[in-house]
Design an enzyme around this catalytic site. Structure first.
Site, PDB file in Angstrom:
ATOM      1  N   ARG A   1       1.036  -1.248  -0.052  1.00 21.28           N
ATOM      2  CA  ARG A   1       0.002  -0.072   0.025  1.00 21.28           C
ATOM      3  C   ARG A   1       0.956   1.190  -0.125  1.00 21.28           C
ATOM      4  NH1 ARG A   1      -3.326  -2.752  -1.554  1.00 21.28           N
ATOM      5  NH2 ARG A   1      -5.482  -3.289  -0.799  1.00 21.28           N
TER       6      ARG A   1
ATOM      7  N   GLU B   1      -3.037   7.850  -5.487  1.00 24.20           N
ATOM      8  CA  GLU B   1      -2.916   7.111  -6.932  1.00 24.20           C
ATOM      9  C   GLU B   1      -3.912   7.746  -7.794  1.00 24.20           C
ATOM     10  OE1 GLU B   1      -3.197   2.981  -6.284  1.00 24.20           O
ATOM     11  OE2 GLU B   1      -0.986   2.837  -5.413  1.00 24.20           O
TER      12      GLU B   1
ATOM     13  N   HIS C   1       0.465   0.257 -10.087  1.00 20.43           N
ATOM     14  CA  HIS C   1      -0.212  -0.633  -9.325  1.00 20.43           C
ATOM     15  C   HIS C   1      -1.126  -1.717  -9.969  1.00 20.43           C
ATOM     16  CE1 HIS C   1      -3.059  -0.687  -5.478  1.00 20.43           C
ATOM     17  NE2 HIS C   1      -2.834  -1.829  -5.944  1.00 20.43           N
TER      18      HIS C   1
END
Length: 311
Positions: A238, A267, A285
């Site tokens: 994370r 993000e 990601h």
């Protein structure tokens, strides 16, 4: 719309745009509605979108008490993905909403990415390719991953799978976890140590912790200063686990040799100067997003809905 079937709403755009998962969900729940064109996370009108839903397949959208308390029809939230930091589980239980979740369904996708990062960092694959794209022939083959000391912080599904994949490389593996991991120690011959000991000895430190009050910004200036100057940091758990200004300082001042990140805060990341640092490797990601893992995560969510409504 078939009034005899529950209404399922899918917030995850990744799930919604996958034709295999959409087909399999519709076969069981013909009243399903998908987020095809909304943002990849953080639906601005999530209460409106979910207003008449009986069940939800939740991606990365925030689901807390203020939101859930406005959704009187929802009976179950099935998690698409393994992280629960965006879902207030206690609030859901207090409201009588069941949580459908299975851990570890995307572990191989994430752990393979970590091994790729480790090889790329060690053998200078990333940091030699970037100047070559600009026409600069800068040679330097790095060093072996084989035989290095690897520090794994957080030894759950993914951290343990990284250990399994590292067996071929004859690495010395140190693990740090708030839980006693004697089962992993006995199975793989690794050593459980304190975080400080792990940081001071590891050639590569890889993070596999959930986002909690304990782990938020745990990679700070003090953490990075305890690493070896020749060491690399990997994060695909994370983004908020890493304090970005502290990492920028460490990379610019050669406190550590480099880093590879798959996750960020926010993000998508907006700090292009940070992303352009020459000793930083980044990906958007995708750690848990191998095709096989997308199907596994989606089918896990569908299974939880099926078990709740039909079994």
């Amino acid at each position: 719309m078939n009034s005899n079937k529950p209404i399922i709403k899918v917030t995850s755009r990744s799930f919604s745009r996958n034709p295999i998962l959409a087909k399999e969900l519709l076969e069981l729940f013909p009243n399903s509605i998908f987020n095809l064109d909304g943002p990849w996370a953080g639906l601005p009108n999530i209460v409106e979108f979910l207003g008449d839903a009986d069940g939800v397949i939740l991606g990365l959208e925030q689901m807390d008490l203020p939101i859930m308390s406005q959704l009187s029809n929802i009976k179950i939230i099935a998690k698409y993905g393994v992280g629960l930091d965006n879902l207030d589980v206690n609030a859901a239980e207090n409201l009588g909403i069941k949580i459908g979740w299975s851990g570890g369904v995307n572990k191989r996708s994430a752990s393979e990415q970590v091994i790729g990062f480790m090889i790329g960092l060690s053998r200078n694959l990333f940091f030699s390719s970037m100047p070559l794209k600009d026409g600069k022939w800068v040679r330097g083959g790095g060093g072996f991953l084989t035989g290095k000391t690897i520090g794994i912080i957080g030894c759950g599904y993914i951290g343990t799978d990284v250990i399994y994949l590292l067996q071929a490389f004859n690495c010395k593996i140190l693990i740090c976890d708030i839980i006693n991991k004697s089962d992993v120690v006995d199975t793989y011959g690794v050593t459980q140590v304190s975080q400080d000991e792990l940081l001071s000895a590891s050639d590569i430190v890889t993070l596999h912790v959930p986002l909690t009050e304990l782990t938020n910004k745990m990679v700070n200036e003090d953490f990075l200063n305890k690493m070896k100057p020749s060491a690399y940091l990997i994060n695909n758990c994370r983004g908020p686990v890493v304090n970005q200004p502290a990492l920028v300082k460490a990379l610019k001042n050669n406190i550590i040799a480099g880093a590879a990140l798959d996750v960020f805060e926010p993000e998508p990341p907006i700090d292009l100067a940070f992303l352009s640092l020459p000793n930083l490797m980044v990906t958007p990601h995708i750690g848990g997003s191998a095709e096989e893992s997308i199907l596994a995560m989606g089918r896990s969510a569908i299974r939880h809905l099926k078990e709740y409504f039909y079994e």
